[in-house]
Design a protein around this motif. Structure first.
Motif, PDB file in Angstrom:
ATOM      1  N   GLY A 178     -57.644  -7.546  21.569  1.00  8.80           N
ATOM      2  CA  GLY A 178     -57.979  -6.158  21.254  1.00  8.80           C
ATOM      3  C   GLY A 178     -59.461  -5.849  21.320  1.00  8.80           C
ATOM      4  O   GLY A 178     -59.856  -4.673  21.371  1.00  8.80           O
ATOM      5  N   PHE A 179     -60.303  -6.893  21.319  1.00 13.18           N
ATOM      6  CA  PHE A 179     -61.742  -6.671  21.465  1.00 13.18           C
ATOM      7  C   PHE A 179     -62.066  -5.933  22.768  1.00 13.18           C
ATOM      8  O   PHE A 179     -63.061  -5.197  22.849  1.00 13.18           O
ATOM      9  N   GLN A 180     -61.247  -6.134  23.785  1.00 15.95           N
ATOM     10  CA  GLN A 180     -61.530  -5.559  25.097  1.00 15.95           C
ATOM     11  C   GLN A 180     -61.561  -4.034  25.028  1.00 15.95           C
ATOM     12  O   GLN A 180     -62.455  -3.392  25.580  1.00 15.95           O
ATOM     13  N   GLU A 181     -60.587  -3.454  24.338  1.00 20.80           N
ATOM     14  CA  GLU A 181     -60.561  -2.001  24.182  1.00 20.80           C
ATOM     15  C   GLU A 181     -61.553  -1.537  23.126  1.00 20.80           C
ATOM     16  O   GLU A 181     -62.258  -0.539  23.299  1.00 20.80           O
ATOM     17  N   GLN A 182     -61.618  -2.309  22.001  1.00 23.22           N
ATOM     18  CA  GLN A 182     -62.464  -1.915  20.879  1.00 23.22           C
ATOM     19  C   GLN A 182     -63.937  -1.883  21.258  1.00 23.22           C
ATOM     20  O   GLN A 182     -64.684  -0.992  20.839  1.00 23.22           O
ATOM     21  N   TYR A 183     -64.363  -2.892  22.062  1.00 24.74           N
ATOM     22  CA  TYR A 183     -65.788  -3.000  22.409  1.00 24.74           C
ATOM     23  C   TYR A 183     -66.059  -2.756  23.892  1.00 24.74           C
ATOM     24  O   TYR A 183     -67.153  -3.064  24.381  1.00 24.74           O
ATOM     25  N   ASP A 184     -65.047  -2.230  24.606  1.00 23.09           N
ATOM     26  CA  ASP A 184     -65.190  -1.876  26.021  1.00 23.09           C
ATOM     27  C   ASP A 184     -65.724  -3.048  26.833  1.00 23.09           C
ATOM     28  O   ASP A 184     -66.774  -2.969  27.498  1.00 23.09           O
ATOM     29  N   THR A 185     -65.006  -4.174  26.749  1.00 23.90           N
ATOM     30  CA  THR A 185     -65.388  -5.368  27.495  1.00 23.90           C
ATOM     31  C   THR A 185     -64.147  -5.970  28.129  1.00 23.90           C
ATOM     32  O   THR A 185     -63.028  -5.499  27.897  1.00 23.90           O
TER      33      THR A 185
END
Length: 455
Positions: free
Chosen positions: A280-287
Motif C-alpha cells: 500500500g505504500f505505492q499508492e500512499q506515497y506515490d512510488t
C-alpha cells in the motif's frame, strides 16, 4: 548442582554439544514451519489476492482459519508427543504439513483456500509447543533461556531469508505453467517433507540415548534433569505435580496464556499484513516497488529483531531473568506499533515497525523459559500446549480482526491501535503476576529465574 554453582567442564561440553547438534536442526524445522504458515502473506499481494478476488476480510479469515485447526488438536498432539516421543511425532507433523502445503499450488477458489488453511493448521498442530517441550527436556532450567533463544532465532530469520526467497520464487512466473505465487507454494512446501524424513532418523528423544554425548555428559544430564523434575514434583504447591489436571488448574498457566496472547496478536498482525501494508505504500506515497523490492522491505524489521533477540536472551541468562525482560518489550511494542501510523515516509514507518518486531522477538524466548520451571511430565506437555493454544487464538483473532477492521474503517489505524492495546495488556499482566511474589525476587541468584517463584 545449585543454580549458582560454577559450571563444570562436563556441563559446558554437554550444553555446547546440544547447542550445536540439536538446536540448529530443530530451529531449521521451525524456519520451514513458520515459512509455510506465513507464505500466504507473500502470495496475497503478489497475484493470489487478485486471482481469487479476495477482500481484506477474506484474506484475514483465510490467514486466521489456520489457527482453528491448530487449536482443536494442539493439546492432544502434545500429549501424543509425550507418549510416543518427539522423534516420531515431530517427523510425522512435518511430513503431513508439507503434503498439505504442497496442495496450495493448485488452489483456485476462496473456499478451497479456507479448507486448505484449516487442514494446514490440523497438520501442524503441536509442532511449536512440541519443539519447546523437546528442547526443555534436554537442558536444566538455568540453560533454557539461552537454548530457547537460539531456537527462536529461526522465527525472525524466516522472514529475513524467507521474504527474499518468496519474492524470487514469485518472480519465476510461468515455471511449469504456473503463476508466480503458485511456484512459491510448490517450492516452500517440499523442504518440510524432506526434513520430516530426516528428523525420523536424526532426532533422539532423551539424553540417555545420545551416543554423541560422552558417558559422563549423559550421566550428568540425566541426573541433573531427574533432580530438577523431582524438585518440581515434590514441591508443596499442588500445582507443581506432574499430572494432566495440574496444567489446567494452575492459575499461573492461565495468566501466562493471556500474556502470550498479547505478544502473538502483535506477531501475526505484522506477519500477515506487513507485506500488504508495504504494498500500500505505492499508492500512499506515490512510488513503485518491484516484487523483490517489497520482499526486501518486508525483511528489514526482522534482521535487527534477530540480533536483539540474541543479545536479550544472553543478558537474561547471564544476569537472571527479571520481570522487565518480558514486560519491558511489551510496553515498547505496544507504544511503537500505533506510532508507525503517523510516520511520513516508508522509511520512517518501517523503522518504527522494526522497533515493534525487536520488542516482540526479544520477549518471546525469555517468556518460554517460564512454564517448564514449575510443570513437569504430562503437566508440562499440556501446560505448554495450553499456553500456545492462547497464542493460536491470538493468531486467528489478529488475522481476521485486522482484516475486518481494515475493511470497516478503511485503513489500518484501528487494527494497529488494538495491537498496541493487547501488548500493553501483556505487560500489565506480567508485572501483576510477578508482583504477587515480589519479596522472593531479591533472594535469587543470577542464574535463577525470579519468575519461577510465581504462584
Amino acid at each position: 548442582m545449585g543454580a549458582d554453582a560454577p559450571s563444570t567442564a562436563v556441563e559446558r561440553t554437554a550444553i555446547k554439544k546440544i547447542s550445536v547438534r540439536l538446536v540448529p536442526f530443530v530451529a531449521l524445522m521451525f524456519f520451514v514451519n513458520y515459512l509455510d504458515r506465513t507464505a500466504v502473506s507473500f502470495a496475497e499481494p503478489n497475484g493470489m489476492g487478485e486471482d481469487l478476488a479476495l477482500t481484506a476480510a477474506q484474506f484475514g479469515l483465510a490467514s486466521g482459519i489456520f489457527f482453528i485447526g491448530y487449536i482443536v488438536l494442539e493439546v492432544p498432539s502434545n500429549m501424543a508427543l509425550h507418549r510416543f516421543g518427539a522423534r516420531r511425532w515431530l517427523a510425522r507433523i512435518m511430513v503431513t504439513w508439507g503434503i498439505v502445503s504442497l496442495l496450495f499450488t493448485w488452489v483456485d477458489s476462496t473456499g478451497q483456500l479456507y479448507t486448505l488453511r484449516f487442514l494446514l493448521g490440523v497438520a501442524e498442530a503441536g509442532f511449536f509447543p512440541g519443539a519447546i517441550l523437546f528442547l526443555s527436556q534436554w537442558v536444566p532450567s538455568r540453560h533454557r533461556t539461552k537454548i530457547l533463544g537460539l531456537f527462536y532465532l529461526a522465527q525472525p530469520l524466516t522472514t529475513v531469508f524467507g521474504a527474499p526467497l518468496a519474492g524470487w520464487l514469485i518472480g519465476r512466473h510461468g515455471l511449469f505453467g504456473l503463476e508466480g505465487w503458485r511456484v512459491m507454494f510448490l517450492f516452500v512446501s517440499l523442504p518440510a517433507i524432506l526434513l520430516g524424513v530426516i528428523a525420523w532418523f536424526y532426532l533422539i528423544d532423551r539424553p540417555a540415548d545420545a551416543k554423541w554425548l560422552t558417558s559422563a555428559e549423559r550421566d550428568w544430564l540425566t541426573k541433573e534433569l531427574a533432580a530438577e523434575n523431582a524438585h518440581k514434583a515434590g514441591h508443596d504447591d499442588k500445582h507443581a505435580k506432574g499430572d494432566l489436571k495440574a496444567a489446567f488448574s494452575n492459575g499461573r498457566v492461565w495468566i501466562l496464556a493471556l500474556v502470550y496472547f498479547g505478544f502473538v496478536y502483535g506477531l501475526y498482525a505484522l506477519a500477515f499484513f506487513l507485506p500488504t501494508i508495504i504494498n500500500g505504500f505505492q499508492e500512499q506515497y506515490d512510488t513503485t516497488f518491484s516484487v523483490m523490492d517489497k520482499a526486501w522491505i518486508t525483511a528489514i524489521p526482522y534482521l535487527p529483531a534477530a540480533v536483539v533477540l540474541f543479545f536479550w536472551t544472553r543478558h537474561a541468562t547471564r544476569h537472571g531473568t527479571r520481570t522487565w525482560h518480558v514486560a519491558g518489550p511489551a510496553v515498547v511494542g505496544g507504544v511503537s506499533i500505533p506510532l508507525a501510523l503517523y510516520m511520513g515516509s516508508p522509511t520512517a514507518t518501517v523503522a518504527v515497525i522494526t522497533v515493534t518486531a525487536c520488542s516482540i522477538f526479544a520477549a518471546l524466548p525469555v517468556f518460554w523459559s517460564v512454564p517448564s520451571r514449575f510443570l513437569t511430565g504430562a503437566a508440562a506437555a499440556a501446560g505448554i500446549a495450553l499456553i500456545n493454544t492462547a497464542g493460536n487464538v491470538a493468531g486467528f483473532a489478529a488475522s481476521y480482526v485486522t482484516g475486518w477492521l481494515k475493511d470497516w474503517s478503511g485503513d489500518y489505524y484501528v487494527p494497529l491501535y488494538l495491537v498496541g492495546f493487547f501488548m500493553l495488556l501483556s505487560a500489565v499482566l506480567m508485572s501483576w503476576l510477578a508482583a504477587r511474589n515480589r519479596t522472593a525476587e531479591p533472594a535469587l541468584g543470577p542464574e535463577q529465574q525470579p519468575l519461577e517463584a510465581l504462584r
